[in-house]
Write an enzyme that holds these catalytic residues in place. Sequence first.
Site, short mmCIF file in Angstrom:
data_model
loop_
_atom_site.label_atom_id
_atom_site.label_comp_id
_atom_site.label_asym_id
_atom_site.label_seq_id
_atom_site.Cartn_x
_atom_site.Cartn_y
_atom_site.Cartn_z
CE LYS A 192 6.34 22.42 10.18
NZ LYS A 192 5.49 23.42 8.91
NE ARG A 219 11.84 -5.41 1.33
CZ ARG A 219 13.17 -5.47 0.99
NH1 ARG A 219 14.41 -4.95 -0.24
NH2 ARG A 219 14.10 -4.33 1.84
CB THR A 220 6.35 -2.10 3.21
OG1 THR A 220 6.99 -3.26 3.89
CG2 THR A 220 4.66 -2.00 3.91
CG HIS A 255 4.51 -5.62 8.46
ND1 HIS A 255 3.94 -4.74 7.20
CD2 HIS A 255 5.93 -5.43 8.38
CE1 HIS A 255 4.44 -4.56 6.64
NE2 HIS A 255 5.36 -5.26 6.37
NE ARG A 263 7.17 -0.35 7.65
CZ ARG A 263 7.56 -1.12 7.01
NH1 ARG A 263 8.63 -0.90 6.50
NH2 ARG A 263 7.68 -2.32 6.25
#
Length: 391
Positions: A167, A137-138, A216, A188
Amino acid sequence: MSAASFLFSCSMHVGVSHPKVAAKSSPCGLLNQPWNHLKSKTPFGHSGVLEKSKLSQKGDEILWRAGALQVESAPSFSMGQKFHLHDVIEAQQFDRETLNAIFEVARSMESIESKSSRSQMLKGYLMATLFYEPSTRTRLSFESAMKRLGGDVLTTENAREFSSAAKGETLEDTIRTVEGYSDIIVMRHFESGAAKRAATTASIPVINAGDGPGQHPSQALLDVYTIEREIGKLDGIRVGLVGDLANGRTVRSLAYLLAKYQDVKIYFVSPNVVKMKDDIKDYLTSKGVEWEESADLMEVASKCNVVYQTRIQKERFGEKIELYEEARGKYIVNQDVLNVMQKHAVVIHPLPRLDEITVDVDSDPRAAYFRQAKNGLYIRMALLKVLLLGW
């Protein structure tokens, strides 16, 4: 005309010319300019408020050395003013007036989204989405928001595995690179505090789309927006936060925002192993917000305007699977819970859900979680608009 009403009017007029050219023909006179030259003020756009921040490394601990983040100073919503926040990192950045103004812009975005022709408001702008944890959703709502406003998207779906982070590249080096390709970054990350590090490094706006068990903020904005749309008010409400309150970044950010409103009471309902942490309780107490812990979901549901259910987050338990199994399934919203809820109360959930809301609840009009998810599009359209174009 109120500041919020004015914003609604202005929002409908922007985008008549290329966004990186001053909109001299705009009725609202918005300066549609990139924000790159403003980043030198502070990492959060609080000029004169947040002292110059430094990051120092000590082992694996990042020490955030900054003055207090002051968010209660009066922002200006006047014609042509830029958004007073440069980044969206945590819920404490927002005051009530700013929330009301953003919600008014979000309502204007509902009108834009419903039209068949795509807005060109953000034409010429590029948004980079860096997601080091899974998201549906986000990520998709941010990408949809950008495209519906005429912008373009650069994306990496699993940056932890399919970027140079695999890496060994540092987050700071990744941000310095990506900002050269884009105008705004939505990130995120699996580490709490990573968004602050990114915002300190970047010279373009950064939106925290979730940083581990931290915060959030855009989810909290859409949660409060949904509550207002569904209940019709934010003052005087009773909210039950249910489920994984220790690891849930959404409930933490939501608690911070609910503290902006009057006569709010919050109930915490959770298994013992995932109770709400003391920092949130202390914050609410300092703001005069009444809160109560309870083990009785039925009793709390009967008192609340909003039941905010969350899933028990298995990914936060690591190897302690026995604690996860102890917590999972203890509090479930089902028909029995609906039967004791008020007629005009709602059940919301940040999603995804597992078994903490039974599927037969979906058909009840008080089940608002899919409407809530759709509201995420409007809030994120509004955030992109104000961060890139101002008011």
